[in-house]
Motif scaffolding. Structure first.
Motif, PDB file in Angstrom:
ATOM      1  N   PHE A   1      40.773  43.721 189.899  1.00 13.66           N
ATOM      2  CA  PHE A   1      41.196  45.032 190.414  1.00 13.66           C
ATOM      3  C   PHE A   1      40.934  45.170 191.914  1.00 13.66           C
ATOM      4  O   PHE A   1      40.768  46.273 192.425  1.00 13.66           O
ATOM      5  CB  PHE A   1      40.483  46.155 189.647  1.00 13.66           C
ATOM      6  N   GLN A   2      40.842  44.043 192.615  1.00 12.97           N
ATOM      7  CA  GLN A   2      40.604  44.088 194.056  1.00 12.97           C
ATOM      8  C   GLN A   2      41.747  44.777 194.801  1.00 12.97           C
ATOM      9  O   GLN A   2      41.511  45.465 195.803  1.00 12.97           O
ATOM     10  CB  GLN A   2      40.407  42.671 194.591  1.00 12.97           C
ATOM     11  N   ARG A   3      42.967  44.618 194.322  1.00 10.50           N
ATOM     12  CA  ARG A   3      44.103  45.236 195.007  1.00 10.50           C
ATOM     13  C   ARG A   3      43.934  46.755 195.042  1.00 10.50           C
ATOM     14  O   ARG A   3      44.060  47.387 196.098  1.00 10.50           O
ATOM     15  CB  ARG A   3      45.416  44.864 194.314  1.00 10.50           C
ATOM     16  N   ALA A   4      43.638  47.364 193.895  1.00  7.12           N
ATOM     17  CA  ALA A   4      43.452  48.814 193.836  1.00  7.12           C
ATOM     18  C   ALA A   4      42.275  49.244 194.693  1.00  7.12           C
ATOM     19  O   ALA A   4      42.356  50.235 195.433  1.00  7.12           O
ATOM     20  CB  ALA A   4      43.252  49.257 192.387  1.00  7.12           C
ATOM     21  N   THR A  56      43.011  52.083 186.711  1.00  7.85           N
ATOM     22  CA  THR A  56      43.033  50.943 187.619  1.00  7.85           C
ATOM     23  C   THR A  56      44.155  49.973 187.276  1.00  7.85           C
ATOM     24  O   THR A  56      44.813  49.423 188.164  1.00  7.85           O
ATOM     25  CB  THR A  56      41.686  50.207 187.581  1.00  7.85           C
ATOM     26  N   SER A  57      44.373  49.766 185.981  1.00 11.24           N
ATOM     27  CA  SER A  57      45.427  48.854 185.552  1.00 11.24           C
ATOM     28  C   SER A  57      46.794  49.337 186.002  1.00 11.24           C
ATOM     29  O   SER A  57      47.601  48.561 186.539  1.00 11.24           O
ATOM     30  CB  SER A  57      45.395  48.703 184.024  1.00 11.24           C
ATOM     31  N   SER A  60      47.011  49.201 189.937  1.00 14.71           N
ATOM     32  CA  SER A  60      47.138  47.825 190.411  1.00 14.71           C
ATOM     33  C   SER A  60      48.541  47.293 190.167  1.00 14.71           C
ATOM     34  O   SER A  60      49.120  46.609 191.018  1.00 14.71           O
ATOM     35  CB  SER A  60      46.113  46.927 189.718  1.00 14.71           C
ATOM     36  N   SER A  61      49.095  47.608 189.005  1.00 20.43           N
ATOM     37  CA  SER A  61      50.446  47.158 188.679  1.00 20.43           C
ATOM     38  C   SER A  61      51.475  47.747 189.631  1.00 20.43           C
ATOM     39  O   SER A  61      52.356  47.039 190.144  1.00 20.43           O
ATOM     40  CB  SER A  61      50.789  47.539 187.237  1.00 20.43           C
ATOM     41  N   ARG A  64      51.104  46.244 193.107  1.00 19.93           N
ATOM     42  CA  ARG A  64      51.651  44.884 193.139  1.00 19.93           C
ATOM     43  C   ARG A  64      53.175  44.927 193.311  1.00 19.93           C
ATOM     44  O   ARG A  64      53.742  44.167 194.109  1.00 19.93           O
ATOM     45  CB  ARG A  64      51.293  44.140 191.857  1.00 19.93           C
TER      46      ARG A  64
END
Length: 268
Positions: A1-4, A56-57, A60-61, A64
Motif C-alpha cells: 500500500f505504498q502508493r496510497a 486502502t485497497s 491504491s487501485s 494505479r
C-alpha cells in the motif's frame, strides 16, 4: 500500500502532485506513520482493520489506474491542467470512503449484548439517500469517465439531484475553467442519457471492447448503472459485496445483466 501512503502524505502536506511519479519498490516512512495517515483519511471513526484495508485497497487501485492513464502524465497536467492531480487524489479519497464504508453500523462502545446486536444491524447509510459521484480511469488508459459528477464553474462539487454543495473547494476555479476548455462535461444531466450511452460508458469503465445490450427488456436506470459500477469496482479491489433488498426489487436481474455485459453474452 505504498502508493496510497505516498500520495496521501504528499496531498496532506500540500506538495505539487503534478510532478510526482510513484516508483514501484520505493519505500517511504515506517508502519506507524503509514497506519496513522490511513486512519486520518479513511473517514471512519475508530476503524477496524478490515475497513482500513478496504479503503486502502480501493484507493491504491484507483491511483494505479491514474498513474497508467496518459491524460495524467506529468508533462500533460503540468502545462495544461495545473492542480489536476491534486483534485484527482482528493476525489479518489472521497470515492474510496464511499466504496469502503460498510452498510452496517458496528458500535464497539456498546456493552449490553442485546443493544449491541441491534446496533450491528442498523444501516450506517442507505444507498438512495447518499450522493455517489464517480470518476473512473478507463481500461483504454487515455480516457476518463465521470458519472453523477457536477462541478460548478468556480470549482464546487454539487449534488446533481438536490443542488446541495457537497464540497465548496473541490478544485480551483482555474482548474475548473481549464477542464471545461478541454471538453470535460462537468455539468452534464446524466438522467438524460439514453440506454445506449449508459451501456457505452459502462463498457468503457469495465474494459468491454464492444458495447452491446445483453437484455433489451432490462430497464437500465442511472441508479442501476451506478450500482453495477459500485459492485464491479468492489470486486476488482477484492472488497466483499452484499446486496440487500425486498423480494422482487431487481437484485438478481441486475447481477445477471452485469455478468452478461462483462462476459459479452446475451441471455445469461
Amino acid at each position: 500500500f505504498q502508493r496510497a501512503s505516498q500520495y496521501l502524505s504528499r496531498f496532506a502536506s500540500g506538495a505539487n502532485l503534478d510532478t510526482f511519479v510513484f516508483r514501484v519498490g520505493h519505500v517511504e516512512g515506517d508502519f506507524q506513520s503509514f497506519l496513522r495517515i490511513l486512519i486520518e483519511n479513511c473517514g471512519v471513526t475508530d476503524p477496524s482493520w478490515a475497513e482500513i484495508q478496504r479503503f486502502t485497497s480501493f484507493l491504491s487501485s484507483q491511483l494505479r489506474d491514474c498513474d497508467r492513464n496518459d491524460f495524467l502524465k506529468p508533462e500533460v497536467v503540468r502545462e495544461d491542467l495545473p492542480g489536476f492531480k491534486a483534485f484527482v487524489v482528493k476525489f479518489m479519497i472521497r470515492m474510496s470512503r464511499d466504496f469502503a464504508t460498510p452498510s452496517l453500523d458496528v458500535n464497539r462502545s456498546v456493552q449490553r449484548e442485546d443493544t449491541h446486536i441491534l446496533k450491528q444491524h442498523q444501516l450506517r447509510r442507505r444507498w438512495e439517500h447518499s450522493p455517489h459521484p464517480y470518476m473512473f480511469f478507463n481500461e483504454d488508459r487515455h480516457s476518463v469517465t465521470f458519472i453523477g459528477l457536477k462541478v460548478t464553474r468556480d470549482g464546487r462539487l454539487q449534488d446533481p439531484q438536490t443542488g446541495e454543495i457537497l464540497d465548496a473547494n473541490l478544485m480551483s476555479e482555474r482548474l475548473s475553467q481549464g477542464l471545461y476548455a478541454q471538453g470535460f462535461r462537468l455539468q452534464e444531466n446524466y438522467d438524460e442519457w439514453d440506454k445506449g450511452r449508459k451501456i457505452q460508458e459502462l463498457c468503457r469503465v469495465m474494459g468491454v471492447d464492444a458495447a452491446f445490450d445483453p437484455d433489451e427488456s432490462y430497464e437500465l436506470t442511472m441508479d442501476n448503472m451506478k450500482k453495477i459500477l459500485a459492485i464491479q469496482m468492489r470486486f476488482r479491489c477484492g472488497i466483499p459485496v452484499v446486496i440487500m433488498g425486498e423480494t422482487g426489487c431487481g437484485k438478481t436481474r441486475l447481477i445477471k445483466y452485469m455478468c452478461a455485459l462483462q462476459s459479452n453474452l446475451t441471455g445469461a
